[in-house]
Design a protein around this motif. Structure first.
Motif, PDB file in Angstrom:
ATOM      1  N   ARG A 179      -4.502  -6.607 -15.072  1.00 28.52           N
ATOM      2  CA  ARG A 179      -3.072  -6.184 -14.933  1.00 28.52           C
ATOM      3  C   ARG A 179      -2.095  -7.451 -15.454  1.00 28.52           C
ATOM      4  N   ALA A 215      -0.154  -6.327  -7.150  1.00 30.41           N
ATOM      5  CA  ALA A 215      -0.008  -5.564  -8.244  1.00 30.41           C
ATOM      6  C   ALA A 215       0.272  -6.122  -9.517  1.00 30.41           C
ATOM      7  N   LEU A 273       1.521  -1.453  -0.889  1.00 25.76           N
ATOM      8  CA  LEU A 273       2.903  -1.079  -1.489  1.00 25.76           C
ATOM      9  C   LEU A 273       3.510   0.128  -0.748  1.00 25.76           C
ATOM     10  N   ARG A 274       2.586   0.832  -0.152  1.00 31.37           N
ATOM     11  CA  ARG A 274       3.070   2.079   0.487  1.00 31.37           C
ATOM     12  C   ARG A 274       3.637   1.677   1.996  1.00 31.37           C
ATOM     13  N   PRO A 287      -3.604  -2.933  -3.024  1.00 31.17           N
ATOM     14  CA  PRO A 287      -2.355  -3.181  -3.450  1.00 31.17           C
ATOM     15  C   PRO A 287      -1.562  -1.785  -3.317  1.00 31.17           C
ATOM     16  N   VAL A 288      -2.351  -0.517  -3.718  1.00 28.62           N
ATOM     17  CA  VAL A 288      -1.713   0.687  -3.425  1.00 28.62           C
ATOM     18  C   VAL A 288      -1.358   1.070  -1.991  1.00 28.62           C
ATOM     19  N   ILE A 297       4.760  -4.406 -14.183  1.00 25.77           N
ATOM     20  CA  ILE A 297       5.059  -3.422 -13.119  1.00 25.77           C
ATOM     21  C   ILE A 297       6.421  -3.460 -12.915  1.00 25.77           C
ATOM     22  N   PHE A 305       8.988  -1.607  -9.921  1.00 21.32           N
ATOM     23  CA  PHE A 305       9.144  -0.849  -8.598  1.00 21.32           C
ATOM     24  C   PHE A 305      10.378  -0.334  -8.364  1.00 21.32           C
ATOM     25  N   ASN A 338      11.302  -5.171  -5.191  1.00 16.53           N
ATOM     26  CA  ASN A 338       9.929  -5.753  -4.557  1.00 16.53           C
ATOM     27  C   ASN A 338       9.896  -7.216  -5.242  1.00 16.53           C
ATOM     28  N   THR A 390       2.826  -6.379  -3.607  1.00 21.24           N
ATOM     29  CA  THR A 390       3.545  -6.524  -4.803  1.00 21.24           C
ATOM     30  C   THR A 390       2.965  -7.657  -5.701  1.00 21.24           C
ATOM     31  N   LEU A 442      -4.169  -0.053 -10.426  1.00 18.35           N
ATOM     32  CA  LEU A 442      -3.979  -0.474  -9.066  1.00 18.35           C
ATOM     33  C   LEU A 442      -4.951   0.138  -8.405  1.00 18.35           C
TER      34      LEU A 442
END
Lengths: 238, 409
Positions: free
Chosen positions: A84, B312, B407-408, B403-404, A90, A92, A96, B309, A57
């Protein structure tokens, strides 16, 4: 046996405004296929950053990271998404799930959008996974109609739907009560044993850590020297 | 298809916002349909007033005549041999409903006490009514024309205190320069098509020939009526093709062909109506574009974590982009559908209400708004195209989210 994950002197530096944040300061480790690995440590120790790097990511500032034979920092955005989709599942902390899709559709999503799979095979995979994680009866419900534990089961099934080599779980039990957390960790371990998929999860919950085959302790962006406490009773711990 | 399904469900999830956006788009479509149909109706009515009571759809003159139209020159008439050739050519074009021959002349009119100048159109009453069927409707007093009679414009009749059955003398200079006169009886008072001003009257073509001492058939113009006014360009091209082969002794073309548009300033008004319709369409496009971009950007901001999401777990950027493109597309389709249906119903309602307007000397002209399928399809196409354009930027933004970071959120 070739290692699934190889990290050498991993460094990750963030720029937070004008401040430079060293999230990882030279982390090295190896993880073999089929292991149930925990990264633990206090908040801000770099667990999530490390999982983000392993999950492609994000990319490291320096150092080397090979996951499933691939250095993710050599891939572009589209290639990383593809990597990925084919290799990594993944899970979460906040589950999510896609709110407009049912439980079945959430699990099916990666098989439609990420790794397109023929309908018959897709339905078989989804049905089997729902049975395995114990949410078959909730198949047609939407995420807002099921409990937190059930949501995490759906998230686990979704992560496993593409048969990844590696599943990453960032604080998978942080939003669950004690009993549910234990059941979720037991489920993940059981699936690891059944499917041979490697699981790497981050947590600071000692009860969850105790289930891991291998435990890495992160503190201030560095891996700590293994102690008797964090290796006791866990074969292969480092 | 999964993108479409998720897009549809996301729109369904935000029912109120979706409804509002669809309403805004539909409102724009309704505005365009109503304006286009009403403006189109007014334009068609106005054009028919001009063509059906004065000009006809097309006119043929001797080359160079229109440039000198103000002086109505008698040395630029179409001589008999060319009239015959022209009649033959007109008879071969099946799209022509009829034609009429006219002599235009500038004259003096006297009531034996006072004299004024007046422009006359010398016509054959039967063929004139075929080409300009609304002409009799412009007669406010008296009746239509017969030989030995004159239709006087209201302005002249009032100025010289003339009424029905009054006797007048018309004086004109013929092509040789000699001045001749004839006495005529007023058969009716006529208004111009667009108002009470103007000094244009009508006499019988045989009276004009006698007045001008024309021994052979000569005409100033030939007015033509088409079966379908939409085929104006087609017929004009056909006619020009045939007539350009007819040349005079010097090898120059004898005829020139003009559509009504080239002979009337009302064409500018028609063009202005078209321009306003385009302007309304531009407003529609702007409304749709801003609405869609606004809604899509809100959707991206609201669903940043959701986008993170799906990114990711490996969803390709192109698929993320398609999710938002589909949302824009569905909004456009729904807005266009609701707008078209509502607009069509409103057009029918206006038609059923039988609203009337006045134009020039004509009152109670029925407003007959019509909206064609092609207009509705074109509006739908534009709306959908614009919604797609409006969705592209937010969709691209979503597809490029880290994505990081997402997602935050």
């Amino acid at each position: 046996m070739q290692s699934l994950v190889v990290a050498k002197d991993l460094v990750k530096i963030y720029q937070a405004g004008e401040v430079e944040v060293k999230a990882l300061r030279g982390v090295s480790f190896e993880i073999d296929s089929g292991q149930f690995v925990s990264f633990t440590g206090p908040s801000g120790s770099g667990k999530t950053t490390l999982l983000n790097l392993i999950g492609s990511l994000d990319v490291q500032t320096s150092g080397e990271l090979i996951v499933a034979g691939q250095a993710a920092n050599q891939l572009n955005i589209r290639q990383r998404a593809n990597f990925r989709g084919n290799n990594i599942g993944i899970i979460f902390q906040d589950f999510n799930l896609i709110p407009v899709l049912t439980v079945r559709e959430n699990i099916e999503y990666p098989l439609l959008m990420v790794k397109p799979t023929p309908a018959a095979e897709r339905h078989k995979i989804v049905s089997e996974l729902m049975e395995k994680v114990g949410i078959a009866e909730q198949a047609e419900k939407f995420p807002n109609q099921i409990s937190g534990g059930q949501k995490q089961r759906v998230a686990i099934a979704r992560a496993l739907s593409t048969a990844p080599k590696l599943v990453l779980a960032d604080e998978p039990t942080a939003n669950l009560d004690k009993a549910t957390s234990t059941r979720i960790i037991d489920l993940m371990k059981e699936l690891k044993n059944q499917l041979g998929t490697s699981f790497i999860f981050s947590t600071h919950d000692p009860r969850v850590v105790s289930h891991a085959d291998v435990i890495y302790v992160l503190e201030d962006g560095q891996l700590q020297t293994p102690t008797a406490e964090n290796t006791m009773g866990h074969g292969g711990s480092k | 298809m999964e993108s479409a399904r998720i897009a549809f469900r996301n729109l369904y999830r935000q029912k109120r916002r979706t409804g509002l956006t669809v309403s805004i788009i539909a409102f724009g479509v309704v505005a365009v349909i109503l304006f286009s149909s009403l403006a189109g109706s007014f334009k068609n009515m106005m054009i028919s007033q001009i063509t059906d009571s004065m000009l006809g759809h097309l006119q043929v003159h001797r080359s160079g005549y229109v440039e000198s139209l103000d002086t109505m020159p008698l040395n630029l008439v179409i001589e008999e041999q060319y009239v015959d050739q022209l009649k033959k050519a007109l008879g071969e074009i099946k799209e022509i409903e009829g034609y009429t021959l006219r002599i235009l002349l500038a004259t003096l009119l006297s009531n034996y006490a006072d004299t004024t100048n007046i422009k006359l159109s010398a016509i054959d009453p039967a063929s004139e009514q075929l080409v300009t069927p609304l002409l009799p409707g412009r007669i406010t007093q008296g009746k239509f024309l017969e030989k030995g009679q004159i239709l006087l414009p209201n302005l002249v009749a009032r100025g010289l205190e003339l009424g029905i059955a009054s006797e007048v003398v018309v004086i004109a200079t013929n092509v040789d320069g000699s001045v001749n006169g004839t006495s005529l009886v007023v058969s009716g008072i006529v208004e111009t098509a667009v108002g009470p001003s103007g000094k244009y009257g009508y006499i019988h073509i045989d009276d004009a020939r006698e007045l001008l001492r024309m021994e052979s058939l000569q005409v100033s113009e030939v007015a033509i009526r088409l079966k379908d006014s939409e085929k104006l360009t087609l017929v004009m091209n056909k006619l020009q093709t045939v007539l350009k082969g007819i040349t005079d002794d010097k090898g120059k073309p004898v005829f020139e062909v003009h559509p009504w548009k080239a002979l009337s300033p009302f064409n500018n008004i028609a063009n202005m109506i078209d321009l306003m319709t385009i302007f309304i369409q531009v407003i529609l496009v702007t409304i749709v574009l801003i609405s869609i971009m606004n809604v899509m950007l809100m959707a991206v901001y609201e669903r940043t974590k959701e986008i993170g999401t799906i990114a990711a777990i490996g969803t390709p950027p192109s698929s993320i982009m398609s999710l938002f493109i589909f949302e824009g597309l569905f909004l456009g389709i729904a807005g266009a559908a609701v707008g078209n249906i509502t607009g069509w119903v409103l057009v029918q309602a206006v038609k059923a209400a039988e609203m009337t307007i006045s134009f020039g000397q004509s009152d109670n002209i029925l407003l007959a708004p019509q909206i064609s399928l092609s207009t509705m399809l074109a509006t739908t196409f534009i709306v959908i195209l614009v919604t797609l354009l409006g969705a592209v930027e937010p969709a691209y933004k979503a597809s490029q989210l880290d994505p990081v970071e997402a997602l935050r959120n």
